[in-house]
Design a protein around this motif. Structure first.
Motif, PDB file in Angstrom:
ATOM      1  N   ASP A 343       0.862  -1.177   0.000  1.00  0.00           N
ATOM      2  CA  ASP A 343       0.000   0.000   0.000  1.00  0.00           C
ATOM      3  C   ASP A 343       0.896   1.223   0.000  1.00  0.00           C
ATOM      4  O   ASP A 343       1.412   1.638   1.040  1.00  0.00           O
ATOM      5  CB  ASP A 343      -0.910   0.001   1.222  1.00  0.00           C
ATOM      6  CG  ASP A 343      -1.809   1.235   1.288  1.00  0.00           C
ATOM      7  OD1 ASP A 343      -1.789   2.044   0.328  1.00  0.00           O
ATOM      8  OD2 ASP A 343      -2.514   1.392   2.304  1.00  0.00           O
ATOM      9  N   LEU A 344       1.109   1.810  -1.184  1.00  0.00           N
ATOM     10  CA  LEU A 344       2.003   2.956  -1.286  1.00  0.00           C
ATOM     11  C   LEU A 344       1.422   4.208  -0.648  1.00  0.00           C
ATOM     12  O   LEU A 344       2.134   5.195  -0.453  1.00  0.00           O
ATOM     13  CB  LEU A 344       2.345   3.226  -2.755  1.00  0.00           C
ATOM     14  CG  LEU A 344       3.187   2.145  -3.445  1.00  0.00           C
ATOM     15  CD1 LEU A 344       3.466   2.525  -4.893  1.00  0.00           C
ATOM     16  CD2 LEU A 344       4.496   1.906  -2.700  1.00  0.00           C
ATOM     17  N   GLY A 345       0.139   4.150  -0.293  1.00  0.00           N
ATOM     18  CA  GLY A 345      -0.444   5.263   0.429  1.00  0.00           C
ATOM     19  C   GLY A 345       0.143   5.430   1.816  1.00  0.00           C
ATOM     20  O   GLY A 345      -0.002   6.494   2.423  1.00  0.00           O
ATOM     21  N   THR A 346       0.809   4.387   2.325  1.00  0.00           N
ATOM     22  CA  THR A 346       1.440   4.455   3.644  1.00  0.00           C
ATOM     23  C   THR A 346       2.924   4.794   3.552  1.00  0.00           C
ATOM     24  O   THR A 346       3.627   4.799   4.558  1.00  0.00           O
ATOM     25  CB  THR A 346       1.286   3.114   4.374  1.00  0.00           C
ATOM     26  OG1 THR A 346       2.014   2.095   3.675  1.00  0.00           O
ATOM     27  CG2 THR A 346      -0.175   2.716   4.472  1.00  0.00           C
ATOM     28  N   ALA A 366      -1.382  -3.081 -10.166  1.00  0.00           N
ATOM     29  CA  ALA A 366      -1.924  -2.498  -8.937  1.00  0.00           C
ATOM     30  C   ALA A 366      -1.041  -1.359  -8.443  1.00  0.00           C
ATOM     31  O   ALA A 366      -1.535  -0.293  -8.042  1.00  0.00           O
ATOM     32  CB  ALA A 366      -2.057  -3.578  -7.862  1.00  0.00           C
ATOM     33  N   VAL A 367       0.275  -1.567  -8.463  1.00  0.00           N
ATOM     34  CA  VAL A 367       1.206  -0.526  -8.008  1.00  0.00           C
ATOM     35  C   VAL A 367       1.157   0.681  -8.947  1.00  0.00           C
ATOM     36  O   VAL A 367       1.193   1.834  -8.500  1.00  0.00           O
ATOM     37  CB  VAL A 367       2.631  -1.100  -7.915  1.00  0.00           C
ATOM     38  CG1 VAL A 367       3.648   0.015  -7.692  1.00  0.00           C
ATOM     39  CG2 VAL A 367       2.714  -2.122  -6.783  1.00  0.00           C
ATOM     40  N   GLN A 370      -1.763   2.740  -8.054  1.00  0.00           N
ATOM     41  CA  GLN A 370      -1.518   3.484  -6.818  1.00  0.00           C
ATOM     42  C   GLN A 370      -0.635   4.706  -7.078  1.00  0.00           C
ATOM     43  O   GLN A 370      -0.888   5.802  -6.546  1.00  0.00           O
ATOM     44  CB  GLN A 370      -0.856   2.585  -5.779  1.00  0.00           C
ATOM     45  CG  GLN A 370      -1.749   1.473  -5.244  1.00  0.00           C
ATOM     46  CD  GLN A 370      -1.035   0.628  -4.200  1.00  0.00           C
ATOM     47  OE1 GLN A 370      -0.190   1.103  -3.455  1.00  0.00           O
ATOM     48  NE2 GLN A 370      -1.383  -0.654  -4.155  1.00  0.00           N
ATOM     49  N   LEU A 371       0.396   4.526  -7.897  1.00  0.00           N
ATOM     50  CA  LEU A 371       1.285   5.647  -8.204  1.00  0.00           C
ATOM     51  C   LEU A 371       0.549   6.744  -8.966  1.00  0.00           C
ATOM     52  O   LEU A 371       0.745   7.934  -8.705  1.00  0.00           O
ATOM     53  CB  LEU A 371       2.494   5.152  -9.007  1.00  0.00           C
ATOM     54  CG  LEU A 371       3.511   4.313  -8.237  1.00  0.00           C
ATOM     55  CD1 LEU A 371       4.541   3.714  -9.186  1.00  0.00           C
ATOM     56  CD2 LEU A 371       4.210   5.171  -7.174  1.00  0.00           C
ATOM     57  N   ASP A 373      -2.599   7.383  -8.721  1.00  0.00           N
ATOM     58  CA  ASP A 373      -3.471   8.029  -7.737  1.00  0.00           C
ATOM     59  C   ASP A 373      -2.695   9.004  -6.862  1.00  0.00           C
ATOM     60  O   ASP A 373      -3.259   9.994  -6.362  1.00  0.00           O
ATOM     61  CB  ASP A 373      -4.144   6.980  -6.849  1.00  0.00           C
ATOM     62  CG  ASP A 373      -5.215   6.188  -7.587  1.00  0.00           C
ATOM     63  OD1 ASP A 373      -5.655   6.648  -8.657  1.00  0.00           O
ATOM     64  OD2 ASP A 373      -5.590   5.103  -7.098  1.00  0.00           O
ATOM     65  N   LEU A 374      -1.401   8.714  -6.675  1.00  0.00           N
ATOM     66  CA  LEU A 374      -0.558   9.601  -5.870  1.00  0.00           C
ATOM     67  C   LEU A 374      -0.001  10.763  -6.683  1.00  0.00           C
ATOM     68  O   LEU A 374       0.755  11.589  -6.161  1.00  0.00           O
ATOM     69  CB  LEU A 374       0.596   8.807  -5.253  1.00  0.00           C
ATOM     70  CG  LEU A 374       0.198   7.783  -4.175  1.00  0.00           C
ATOM     71  CD1 LEU A 374       1.397   6.905  -3.802  1.00  0.00           C
ATOM     72  CD2 LEU A 374      -0.332   8.502  -2.934  1.00  0.00           C
TER      73      LEU A 374
END
Length: 395
Positions: A343-346, A366-367, A370-371, A373-374
């Motif tokens: 969870d790259l949000g953490t 998936a990663v 996440q990236l 989204d960041l």
């Protein structure tokens, strides 16, 4: 690159061609290997042919290239071509093989699409094929020249000087050239091809990321490949290749390499996907890099985490590095490791970061999401795929 008339024809027929590319690819490979069985024994990956991934990758690359040309007829999709060219160079593909592919590919197109392939349609798609082929040939010629192998033969004989277990199913091999010449210079993140002689006489080739890009030897880690079909070369290396044995190994290739900037670096891997990241970490440590480095790894447990000792030692050498490890089934002391999926949000992902991903395709997708989204731009996210590149084929 394409004429206006050709672009219009390709644009009009692309939906029909794309919808049938999987079948076209299947017919193409059947025709090719029927006419030239040695190509399947000694060049193409028999496992990827058996499970269909090579067919999907070919279909995806053709569709992506044609779509890019239709969108921007005066340009070429350099990133796509670079990835394919590096793979071709690692196998020793040469200019004289492209007409062979053309003949069988267009016979397959005619067989699948039938009367829809008019002279005009055939001419337009022939122009697309040769635009792609000539662009690849140009890149491959440059890669061969840089490798000191202008004829496309970068293979050399190496002797295995060491092998040792990393985990129950991962073994590291260390090999040294037998000709006394230096090991080719590799960029951190690149791979080599390894060719082995199997029991049935076939000479199969697979690519393995170098875990170090320096020194007088090459070092690469191999995971035993189970499943159906089982990995012929990886399992052969595990079961039959010992210290003192000889291997044919290519020059290093691969376009997913560590950039030389000073911006932050994010390395994200899962399982055996850690191997190019270890090479990048090794380069950063060897050059005393002051860059901010965030290393993220996911695995089933500590026991299955390959090259964990190298990972820890290299992180410790970097003055501005942090490590974040996720285990699905952790056995170590909590909270030293994280449980579950990455969870790259953490993780504090800094602005201006360049990210490198390697691992199973679902993990990387998936990663990647996440990236994005960041707020990390797609252009700053690079990925390495082991085996056939299905990223484009499944977009």
């Amino acid at each position: 690159m394409l004429s206006e008339r050709t672009s219009a024809t390709v644009r009009a027929t692309l939906p029909a061609v794309a919808a049938n590319l999987d079948e076209i690819s299947s017919v193409f490979y059947t025709r090719l290997f029927t006419a030239h069985p040695d190509l399947l024994r000694n060049l193409f990956n028999r496992g990827n042919q058996a499970n269909g991934t090579q067919r999907q990758a070919l279909a995806g690359s053709i569709a992506a290239f044609a779509s890019a040309l239709v969108a921007q007829p005066a340009t070429t999709p350099d990133a796509l071509l670079s990835r394919i060219a590096h793979k071709h160079a690692s196998l020793g593909i040469t200019r004289d093989q492209y007409p062979l592919v053309h003949n069988h590919l267009f016979a397959a197109i005619a067989e699948v699409l039938g009367d829809a392939v008019t002279e005009e349609v055939a001419a337009a798609w022939t122009e697309v094929y040769w635009a792609m082929a000539e662009a690849l040939i140009a890149v491959e010629s440059r890669l061969y020249a840089e490798a000191g192998a202008p004829d496309g033969d970068s293979w050399r004989e190496y002797r295995v000087v060491d092998r040792y277990a990393e985990t129950d199913d991962v073994v590291t091999f260390v090999a040294q050239p037998t000709d006394g010449r230096p090991v080719p210079v590799a960029q951190p993140g690149q791979y080599v091809s390894v060719q082995v002689h199997l029991a049935d006489g076939a000479r199969q080739i697979r690519q393995y990321s170098l875990t170090t890009a320096q020194g007088e030897t090459v070092r690469f880690a191999v995971k035993r490949a189970l499943g159906e079909p089982a990995g012929e070369v990886s399992n052969h290396l595990h079961d039959h290749v010992v210290t003192g044995d000889l291997l044919r190994i290519s020059a290093p290739f691969g376009d997913v390499v560590l950039d030389e900037g000073d911006n932050p670096v994010l390395l994200v891997s899962a399982g055996i996907g850690c191997t190019p990241m270890i090479s990048m970490l090794g380069h950063l440590a060897a050059t005393d890099s002051p860059r901010q480095v965030i290393a993220v790894h996911a695995d089933r447990s500590e026991r299955t985490h390959p090259l964990r000792a190298d990972f820890d030692q290299l992180i410790a050498k970097l003055p501005n590095a942090s490590a974040h490890v996720w285990y699905e089934e952790p056995t170590g002391p909590w909270p030293a490791e994280r449980t579950g999926l990455v969870d790259l949000g953490t993780v504090a992902v800094p602005d201006g970061v360049t990210a490198y991903l390697c691992g199973p395709l679902p993990f990387m997708r998936a990663v990647h999401a996440q990236l994005r989204d960041l707020g990390v731009p797609t252009a700053d996210i690079h990925y390495e795929v082991f085996g056939s590149d299905l990223w484009l084929a499944r977009r």
